[in-house]
Design a protein around this motif. Structure first.
Motif, PDB file in Angstrom:
ATOM      1  N   THR A  59       0.819  -1.216   0.000  1.00 27.37           N
ATOM      2  CA  THR A  59       0.000   0.000   0.000  1.00 27.37           C
ATOM      3  C   THR A  59       0.846   1.255   0.000  1.00 27.37           C
ATOM      4  O   THR A  59       0.589   2.192  -0.747  1.00 27.37           O
ATOM      5  CB  THR A  59      -0.928   0.013   1.241  1.00 27.37           C
ATOM      6  N   HIS A  60       1.838   1.297   0.843  1.00 32.41           N
ATOM      7  CA  HIS A  60       2.697   2.472   1.010  1.00 32.41           C
ATOM      8  C   HIS A  60       4.049   2.183   0.361  1.00 32.41           C
ATOM      9  O   HIS A  60       4.856   1.445   0.912  1.00 32.41           O
ATOM     10  CB  HIS A  60       2.904   2.778   2.499  1.00 32.41           C
ATOM     11  N   HIS A  61       4.292   2.771  -0.819  1.00 21.26           N
ATOM     12  CA  HIS A  61       5.559   2.462  -1.487  1.00 21.26           C
ATOM     13  C   HIS A  61       6.248   3.665  -2.101  1.00 21.26           C
ATOM     14  O   HIS A  61       7.357   3.543  -2.621  1.00 21.26           O
ATOM     15  CB  HIS A  61       5.372   1.357  -2.539  1.00 21.26           C
ATOM     16  N   GLY A  73       1.495  17.386  -8.099  1.00 19.97           N
ATOM     17  CA  GLY A  73       0.077  17.529  -8.414  1.00 19.97           C
ATOM     18  C   GLY A  73      -0.847  16.755  -7.482  1.00 19.97           C
ATOM     19  O   GLY A  73      -1.967  16.409  -7.857  1.00 19.97           O
ATOM     20  N   LYS A  74      -0.382  16.498  -6.265  1.00 24.87           N
ATOM     21  CA  LYS A  74      -1.187  15.745  -5.296  1.00 24.87           C
ATOM     22  C   LYS A  74      -1.334  16.558  -4.018  1.00 24.87           C
ATOM     23  O   LYS A  74      -0.546  17.453  -3.732  1.00 24.87           O
ATOM     24  CB  LYS A  74      -0.502  14.419  -4.938  1.00 24.87           C
ATOM     25  N   LEU A 114       6.787  12.545   6.327  1.00 26.94           N
ATOM     26  CA  LEU A 114       6.556  12.060   4.966  1.00 26.94           C
ATOM     27  C   LEU A 114       5.176  11.419   4.869  1.00 26.94           C
ATOM     28  O   LEU A 114       4.681  10.834   5.828  1.00 26.94           O
ATOM     29  CB  LEU A 114       7.615  11.021   4.590  1.00 26.94           C
ATOM     30  N   PHE A 115       4.605  11.527   3.677  1.00 26.64           N
ATOM     31  CA  PHE A 115       3.320  10.886   3.396  1.00 26.64           C
ATOM     32  C   PHE A 115       3.516   9.938   2.222  1.00 26.64           C
ATOM     33  O   PHE A 115       4.321  10.173   1.336  1.00 26.64           O
ATOM     34  CB  PHE A 115       2.266  11.944   3.047  1.00 26.64           C
ATOM     35  N   SER A 116       2.741   8.864   2.231  1.00 25.53           N
ATOM     36  CA  SER A 116       2.874   7.862   1.167  1.00 25.53           C
ATOM     37  C   SER A 116       1.861   8.106   0.055  1.00 25.53           C
ATOM     38  O   SER A 116       0.924   8.894   0.199  1.00 25.53           O
ATOM     39  CB  SER A 116       2.668   6.451   1.734  1.00 25.53           C
ATOM     40  N   ASN A 117       2.049   7.367  -1.015  1.00 25.76           N
ATOM     41  CA  ASN A 117       1.141   7.421  -2.164  1.00 25.76           C
ATOM     42  C   ASN A 117      -0.297   7.099  -1.764  1.00 25.76           C
ATOM     43  O   ASN A 117      -1.241   7.577  -2.377  1.00 25.76           O
ATOM     44  CB  ASN A 117       1.607   6.442  -3.244  1.00 25.76           C
ATOM     45  N   ALA A 118      -0.478   6.292  -0.723  1.00 27.58           N
ATOM     46  CA  ALA A 118      -1.823   5.909  -0.286  1.00 27.58           C
ATOM     47  C   ALA A 118      -2.508   7.008   0.521  1.00 27.58           C
ATOM     48  O   ALA A 118      -3.691   6.903   0.819  1.00 27.58           O
ATOM     49  CB  ALA A 118      -1.749   4.634   0.557  1.00 27.58           C
ATOM     50  N   GLN A 119      -1.782   8.056   0.845  1.00 33.73           N
ATOM     51  CA  GLN A 119      -2.311   9.128   1.683  1.00 33.73           C
ATOM     52  C   GLN A 119      -2.585  10.412   0.915  1.00 33.73           C
ATOM     53  O   GLN A 119      -2.882  11.440   1.514  1.00 33.73           O
ATOM     54  CB  GLN A 119      -1.323   9.428   2.816  1.00 33.73           C
ATOM     55  N   VAL A 120      -2.481  10.354  -0.401  1.00 30.80           N
ATOM     56  CA  VAL A 120      -2.672  11.565  -1.213  1.00 30.80           C
ATOM     57  C   VAL A 120      -3.723  11.346  -2.286  1.00 30.80           C
ATOM     58  O   VAL A 120      -4.082  10.204  -2.598  1.00 30.80           O
ATOM     59  CB  VAL A 120      -1.341  12.018  -1.871  1.00 30.80           C
TER      60      VAL A 120
END
Length: 129
Positions: A59-61, A73-74, A114-120
């Protein structure tokens, strides 16, 4: 806390349950001690690289800070909690309590969030301008 207890699924629960900056610092110190054990066993990565490996799963990568995601852009979804690693070493000065003493300079590592791809999610057109 052992390395096994701080990996994969449970590490996310521990990170996201931290409420205060002190709790985050304490957890980061503990995780860093475990990362240093890996280094002593021959792992040549930095402490932050080891932490990021532990944070990474299906999920978080992909991880960026708030502003880096904005450049991509997120935007970070409302209510998301950050992962944390050590920031770049900084210098600071502690002011002397009285005029007879000299100010003390010291170095420290701040917490980087830091934030992951799953959080944006994608920015809406008006938000990106």
């Amino acid at each position: 806390m052992t390395v096994t207890e701080t990996q994969n699924k449970t590490i996310h629960e521990m990170v996201f349950s931290c409420e205060t900056k002190e709790e985050k610092k304490d957890l980061l110190r503990s995780l860093s001690q475990n990362a240093k054990l890996k280094q002593q066993a021959g792992d040549e990565r930095t402490v932050n690289q080891i932490l990021m490996d532990w944070y990474t799963n299906e999920t978080h990568h992909e991880f960026y800070n708030f502003w880096e995601w904005k450049k991509h852009g997120k935007k970070v979804k409302k209510g998301e909690r950050a992962f944390f690693v050590w920031g770049k070493k900084r210098k600071a000065t502690e002011k002397a309590e009285n005029s007879n003493e000299e100010d003390k300079e010291f170095k420290f590592y701040p917490i980087a969030y830091l934030f992951s791809n799953a959080q944006v999610e994608p920015l809406k057109k008006a938000e990106n301008d």
